[in-house]
Scaffold this active site. Sequence first.
Site, PDB file in Angstrom:
ATOM      1  N   SER A 148       0.852  -1.187   0.000  1.00  0.00           N
ATOM      2  CA  SER A 148       0.000   0.000   0.000  1.00  0.00           C
ATOM      3  C   SER A 148       0.886   1.235   0.000  1.00  0.00           C
ATOM      4  CB  SER A 148      -0.850  -0.007   1.274  1.00  0.00           C
ATOM      5  OG  SER A 148      -1.546   1.205   1.432  1.00  0.00           O
ATOM      6  N   TYR A 161      -2.541  -1.591  10.184  1.00  0.00           N
ATOM      7  CA  TYR A 161      -2.500  -1.680   8.711  1.00  0.00           C
ATOM      8  C   TYR A 161      -1.087  -1.349   8.229  1.00  0.00           C
ATOM      9  CZ  TYR A 161      -4.189  -1.101   3.862  1.00  0.00           C
ATOM     10  OH  TYR A 161      -4.397  -1.216   2.496  1.00  0.00           O
TER      11      TYR A 161
HETATM   12  N1  LIG Z   1      -8.528   0.652  -2.001  1.00  0.00           N
HETATM   13  C1  LIG Z   1      -7.460   1.280  -1.582  1.00  0.00           C
HETATM   14  O1  LIG Z   1      -7.470   2.518  -1.467  1.00  0.00           O
HETATM   15  C2  LIG Z   1      -6.203   0.514  -1.266  1.00  0.00           C
HETATM   16  C3  LIG Z   1      -5.032   1.248  -1.043  1.00  0.00           C
HETATM   17  C4  LIG Z   1      -3.859   0.568  -0.765  1.00  0.00           C
HETATM   18  C5  LIG Z   1      -3.847  -0.808  -0.720  1.00  0.00           C
HETATM   19  N2  LIG Z   1      -4.994  -1.507  -0.940  1.00  0.00           N
HETATM   20  C6  LIG Z   1      -4.920  -2.954  -0.879  1.00  0.00           C
HETATM   21  O2  LIG Z   1      -5.414  -3.497  -2.086  1.00  0.00           O
HETATM   22  C7  LIG Z   1      -5.882  -4.833  -1.860  1.00  0.00           C
HETATM   23  C8  LIG Z   1      -7.248  -5.014  -2.502  1.00  0.00           C
HETATM   24  O3  LIG Z   1      -8.188  -4.231  -1.794  1.00  0.00           O
HETATM   25  P1  LIG Z   1      -9.404  -3.436  -2.484  1.00  0.00           P
HETATM   26  O4  LIG Z   1      -9.140  -2.008  -2.273  1.00  0.00           O
HETATM   27  O5  LIG Z   1      -9.647  -3.964  -3.821  1.00  0.00           O
HETATM   28  O6  LIG Z   1     -10.574  -3.805  -1.448  1.00  0.00           O
HETATM   29  P2  LIG Z   1     -11.902  -4.688  -1.563  1.00  0.00           P
HETATM   30  O7  LIG Z   1     -12.473  -4.697  -0.201  1.00  0.00           O
HETATM   31  O8  LIG Z   1     -12.747  -4.210  -2.685  1.00  0.00           O
HETATM   32  O9  LIG Z   1     -11.331  -6.133  -1.939  1.00  0.00           O
HETATM   33  C9  LIG Z   1     -10.663  -6.935  -1.000  1.00  0.00           C
HETATM   34  C10 LIG Z   1     -11.127  -8.374  -1.171  1.00  0.00           C
HETATM   35  O10 LIG Z   1     -10.438  -9.184  -0.207  1.00  0.00           O
HETATM   36  C11 LIG Z   1     -11.370 -10.134   0.272  1.00  0.00           C
HETATM   37  N3  LIG Z   1     -10.975 -10.684   1.580  1.00  0.00           N
HETATM   38  C12 LIG Z   1     -11.111 -10.122   2.799  1.00  0.00           C
HETATM   39  N4  LIG Z   1     -10.696 -10.980   3.746  1.00  0.00           N
HETATM   40  C13 LIG Z   1     -10.278 -12.104   3.111  1.00  0.00           C
HETATM   41  C14 LIG Z   1      -9.744 -13.327   3.548  1.00  0.00           C
HETATM   42  N5  LIG Z   1      -9.566 -13.605   4.843  1.00  0.00           N
HETATM   43  N6  LIG Z   1      -9.402 -14.256   2.613  1.00  0.00           N
HETATM   44  C15 LIG Z   1      -9.623 -14.020   1.295  1.00  0.00           C
HETATM   45  N7  LIG Z   1     -10.157 -12.877   0.832  1.00  0.00           N
HETATM   46  C16 LIG Z   1     -10.472 -11.921   1.734  1.00  0.00           C
HETATM   47  C17 LIG Z   1     -12.693  -9.380   0.355  1.00  0.00           C
HETATM   48  O11 LIG Z   1     -13.807 -10.263   0.423  1.00  0.00           O
HETATM   49  C18 LIG Z   1     -12.645  -8.539  -0.904  1.00  0.00           C
HETATM   50  O12 LIG Z   1     -13.253  -9.215  -1.989  1.00  0.00           O
HETATM   51  C19 LIG Z   1      -5.855  -5.031  -0.346  1.00  0.00           C
HETATM   52  O13 LIG Z   1      -4.698  -5.748   0.010  1.00  0.00           O
HETATM   53  C20 LIG Z   1      -5.761  -3.612   0.186  1.00  0.00           C
HETATM   54  O14 LIG Z   1      -5.163  -3.551   1.446  1.00  0.00           O
HETATM   55  C21 LIG Z   1      -6.169  -0.871  -1.199  1.00  0.00           C
END
Ligand SMILES: NC(=O)c1ccc[n+]([C@@H]2O[C@H](COP(=O)([O-])OP(=O)(O)OC[C@H]3O[C@@H](n4cnc5c(N)ncnc54)[C@H](O)[C@@H]3O)[C@@H](O)[C@H]2O)c1
Length: 303
Positions: A148, A161
């Site tokens: 991230s 986090y």
């Molecule tokens: N959206 C942002 O602004 C952002 C920024 C930096 C990093 N990220 C990272 O990007 C990645 C994707 O996140 P996103 O933003 O698409 O969020 P999102 O919530 O849309 O998708 C995350 C997915 O992970 C799944 N998940 C949660 N717990 C789980 C588990 N125990 N086992 C398997 N799957 C599980 C959820 O069901 C969901 O489908 C994550 O690692 C997040 O930390 C997101």
Amino acid sequence: MKSFKGKVAAITGAASGMGRTLAVQLAREGASLSISDVDTKGLTETVKLAKSAADEAGHDIKITSQELDVSSRADMYAWADKTAKDHGKVNLIFNNAGVAYATPIEDIDYDKFDWIMGINFWGVVYGTKAFLPYLKASGEGHIINTSSLFGLCAQPTQSTYNATKFAVRGFTESLRQELDFMNCGVSATSVHPGGIKTAIARKSVASPAIEKFTGTDAESGKAFFEKFFITSAEKAADIILKAVKGNKRRVLVGPDAVAMDAMVRALPESYQAIIVGQMKKMRDKQLARKKKNTAAAKETQKA
Ligand SMILES: NC(=O)c1ccc[n+]([C@@H]2O[C@H](COP(=O)([O-])OP(=O)(O)OC[C@H]3O[C@@H](n4cnc5c(N)ncnc54)[C@H](O)[C@@H]3O)[C@@H](O)[C@H]2O)c1
């Protein structure tokens, strides 16, 4: 890896957000998919979207899906074995699943800290190790681990986090160096998204105690954070897949990630004071707004 056509990609957390858009774009480029998530309803929808993207592009691909909690080591290894068996090979693993937990350190609930470490950190470690033998055997493999922007800079209320995402970055940078050293046909990229328009904030766990830092209750705090999500999940997937093709060691996703990374490198110590100053200003603005609303409500009651 210059093309994804004919490759097999495994993606965790593929039921939503960037996991879903990665699946759809990889399918559009002719990659077969093995996707997983805890959310089976969302996974079914991703399978549908990926299939129609492949059909539209004229690719005949195979898609398999699996309910999987990435924090279970045994289940991750079983899924890697099944993916290799179902598809005959695996070229890419996107360790993308993640969750968020906002809390001041004084109020950390250790069970929730274990929960976020299990998914964001151990899930990435298990996914890397379970798939690595198959990626090596494919002769052309790539591991994409999602850290991230918060794996590059820290922020109040994000300590758990931050801890998981700094750990993913360190793990992945060491991994990439080992893979380069061994010259084994497998590479790795550390992904650093800024604010991406996904469901992550809405689904996050937030301690009521964050009000001390945000001036709002936990639910309004989530909505407030979402205002800073400026990049679409489609654009994010595009940037990530270009970075894989370019064999980048790390990729910054979104202009906010680029700007913050530059600030942290230019001001490795004082960036923290800048963040504290900005957060205090935002909290004070929220408190002033709340005070005004309360006064207005009292006036209406009197009238
Ligand atoms: N959206 C942002 O602004 C952002 C920024 C930096 C990093 N990220 C990272 O990007 C990645 C994707 O996140 P996103 O933003 O698409 O969020 P999102 O919530 O849309 O998708 C995350 C997915 O992970 C799944 N998940 C949660 N717990 C789980 C588990 N125990 N086992 C398997 N799957 C599980 C959820 O069901 C969901 O489908 C994550 O690692 C997040 O930390 C997101």
